[in-house]
Design an enzyme around this catalytic site. Structure first.
Site, PDB file in Angstrom:
ATOM      1  N   PRO A   2       0.770  -1.236   0.000  1.00  0.00           N
ATOM      2  CA  PRO A   2       0.000   0.000   0.000  1.00  0.00           C
ATOM      3  C   PRO A   2       0.805   1.292   0.000  1.00  0.00           C
ATOM      4  O   PRO A   2       1.030   1.874   1.044  1.00  0.00           O
ATOM      5  CB  PRO A   2      -0.836  -0.112   1.284  1.00  0.00           C
ATOM      6  CG  PRO A   2      -0.062  -1.029   2.169  1.00  0.00           C
ATOM      7  CD  PRO A   2       0.969  -1.731   1.347  1.00  0.00           C
ATOM      8  N   GLU A   3       1.212   1.789  -1.148  1.00  0.00           N
ATOM      9  CA  GLU A   3       1.532   3.209  -1.245  1.00  0.00           C
ATOM     10  C   GLU A   3       0.346   3.839  -1.958  1.00  0.00           C
ATOM     11  O   GLU A   3      -0.630   3.137  -2.278  1.00  0.00           O
ATOM     12  CB  GLU A   3       2.873   3.432  -1.969  1.00  0.00           C
ATOM     13  CG  GLU A   3       4.022   2.822  -1.173  1.00  0.00           C
ATOM     14  CD  GLU A   3       5.411   3.351  -1.516  1.00  0.00           C
ATOM     15  OE1 GLU A   3       5.526   4.463  -2.058  1.00  0.00           O
ATOM     16  OE2 GLU A   3       6.380   2.640  -1.214  1.00  0.00           O
ATOM     17  N   LYS A  52      -2.864   7.621   1.152  1.00  0.00           N
ATOM     18  CA  LYS A  52      -3.024   6.197   1.417  1.00  0.00           C
ATOM     19  C   LYS A  52      -4.366   5.887   2.061  1.00  0.00           C
ATOM     20  O   LYS A  52      -4.552   4.800   2.616  1.00  0.00           O
ATOM     21  CB  LYS A  52      -1.871   5.714   2.317  1.00  0.00           C
ATOM     22  CG  LYS A  52      -0.490   5.930   1.682  1.00  0.00           C
ATOM     23  CD  LYS A  52       0.629   5.779   2.684  1.00  0.00           C
ATOM     24  CE  LYS A  52       1.963   6.204   2.056  1.00  0.00           C
ATOM     25  NZ  LYS A  52       3.045   6.307   3.061  1.00  0.00           N
ATOM     26  N   ARG A 121      -5.562  16.757   7.531  1.00  0.00           N
ATOM     27  CA  ARG A 121      -4.230  16.407   8.039  1.00  0.00           C
ATOM     28  C   ARG A 121      -3.318  15.878   6.929  1.00  0.00           C
ATOM     29  O   ARG A 121      -2.178  15.498   7.203  1.00  0.00           O
ATOM     30  CB  ARG A 121      -4.346  15.341   9.145  1.00  0.00           C
ATOM     31  CG  ARG A 121      -5.063  15.836  10.395  1.00  0.00           C
ATOM     32  CD  ARG A 121      -4.810  14.906  11.581  1.00  0.00           C
ATOM     33  NE  ARG A 121      -5.371  13.578  11.369  1.00  0.00           N
ATOM     34  CZ  ARG A 121      -6.607  13.207  11.728  1.00  0.00           C
ATOM     35  NH1 ARG A 121      -7.404  14.079  12.314  1.00  0.00           N
ATOM     36  NH2 ARG A 121      -7.031  11.995  11.499  1.00  0.00           N
ATOM     37  N   ASN A 162       7.783   4.262   1.233  1.00  0.00           N
ATOM     38  CA  ASN A 162       9.220   4.018   1.273  1.00  0.00           C
ATOM     39  C   ASN A 162       9.815   3.706  -0.099  1.00  0.00           C
ATOM     40  O   ASN A 162      10.972   4.027  -0.366  1.00  0.00           O
ATOM     41  CB  ASN A 162       9.513   2.884   2.256  1.00  0.00           C
ATOM     42  CG  ASN A 162      10.885   3.023   2.893  1.00  0.00           C
ATOM     43  OD1 ASN A 162      11.571   4.030   2.694  1.00  0.00           O
ATOM     44  ND2 ASN A 162      11.288   2.023   3.647  1.00  0.00           N
ATOM     45  N   ARG A 258      12.576   3.695   9.577  1.00  0.00           N
ATOM     46  CA  ARG A 258      12.285   3.119   8.262  1.00  0.00           C
ATOM     47  C   ARG A 258      13.594   2.857   7.529  1.00  0.00           C
ATOM     48  O   ARG A 258      14.555   3.628   7.661  1.00  0.00           O
ATOM     49  CB  ARG A 258      11.432   4.081   7.406  1.00  0.00           C
ATOM     50  CG  ARG A 258      10.165   4.580   8.087  1.00  0.00           C
ATOM     51  CD  ARG A 258       9.193   3.463   8.412  1.00  0.00           C
ATOM     52  NE  ARG A 258       8.791   2.692   7.249  1.00  0.00           N
ATOM     53  CZ  ARG A 258       7.841   3.061   6.388  1.00  0.00           C
ATOM     54  NH1 ARG A 258       7.188   4.191   6.552  1.00  0.00           N
ATOM     55  NH2 ARG A 258       7.551   2.288   5.367  1.00  0.00           N
TER      56      ARG A 258
END
Length: 269
Positions: A2-3, A52, A121, A162, A258
């Site tokens: 999931p990006e 996302k 946000r 990432n 990460r």
DNA sequence: GATCTATGTAGAT
DNA sequence: TCTACCTAGATCG
């Protein structure tokens, strides 16, 4: 996987399979059961993604908000539906297809005001037409934080994860620890435009490919295909393997929890 | 079969 | 900065 491209692809698929008709909504696992009963049988009005996050809109005060987190998945099938296997948080059944959601970080029923709060946000999303890259640049250019951390900050821009982070930094020869305020507007505009192209391609084909044809292993004879994530990339998860452009071993380190990947030669400090 | 790892984020410390 | 969340595929033995 999931990006942002994954969620936009799901939104598109769910529009095709479910929007415009009544949907049976249930929670075989039970954790979403009380909310599911509130939208069960209603017509799904819209399905859309921001970064996302995925939103299934049933009405002004009933939107299902899904975030897949690290391991959430959706799978879709032709009816008839199978007996639920494992922990199915939410099941949808429409006129022709059904779908199961497993392992999401978030699956909740929100009012439109709560949806607005979630979206407020989030920074601009390269996959949305309403996105303004200058909003991102304003935050980046005012920050001493590294560009690598800023790219994953969903308040700065929404949808990059990432893999896209590592790849866009490589493609622009930017060292990951470069402070945001050292990124000039021209460079940011190029990186944003590149993200738009890369992520739209990701939506289209369902995986992340970032390597230019002339750099592919088949063309260079330099390295075997790296396929662990299902696509073709320059640096993500290629630690120790030769850079597809210069042959230098790809470096990895931990940054804010990460994994970070880069080519020390192509992305000098 | 057991163990490791991860494309993510919130909340505690 | 650390941990929990909770799933599946890859890797280990």
């Amino acid at each position: 996987m999931p990006e942002g491209h994954t969620l936009h692809r799901l939104a598109k698929l769910h529009r095709r399979l479910f929007v415009g008709a009544p949907v049976e909504v249930s929670s075989p696992q039970g954790r979403f059961a009380s909310s599911a009963s509130l939208v069960d049988g209603r017509v799904l009005k819209r399905a859309e993604a921001h970064g996302k996050h995925l939103f299934h809109v049933y009405g002004p005060d009933a939107t299902v908000h899904v975030h897949l987190g690290l391991y959430g998945t959706f799978d879709e099938h032709l009816l008839p539906a199978a007996v639920p296997v494992g922990q199915v948080r939410m099941r949808l059944a429409g006129r022709t297809h059904w779908a199961d959601l497993r392992g999401p970080t978030v699956c909740e029923l929100l009012t439109s005001a709560e949806v607005a709060a979630v979206r407020s946000r989030l920074g601009p999303d390269p996959l949305r037409r309403d996105a303004d890259p200058d909003v991102s640049f304003t935050r980046i250019s005012a920050s001493r934080t590294s560009i690598a951390v800023l790219l994953l900050d969903q308040k700065v821009l929404a949808g990059v994860g990432n893999v896209y982070r590592a790849e866009v930094l490589f493609r622009h020869g930017v060292h990951p620890l470069t402070p945001g305020l050292k990124i000039d507007q021209g460079l940011w505009d190029l990186m944003w435009a590149d993200l738009v192209v890369l992520m739209r391609y990701g939506v289209k084909v369902g995986r992340i490919d970032t390597v230019r044809p002339e750099h592919l292993p088949e063309a260079t004879g330099r390295a075997p295909r790296q396929d662990r994530h299902g696509g073709e990339v320059y640096v993500y998860r290629r630690t120790g393997m030769p850079c597809l452009v210069c042959g230098t071993p790809i470096a990895m380190s931990d940054l804010a929890g990460r994994n970070l990947y880069w080519c020390p030669t192509c992305q000098p400090e």
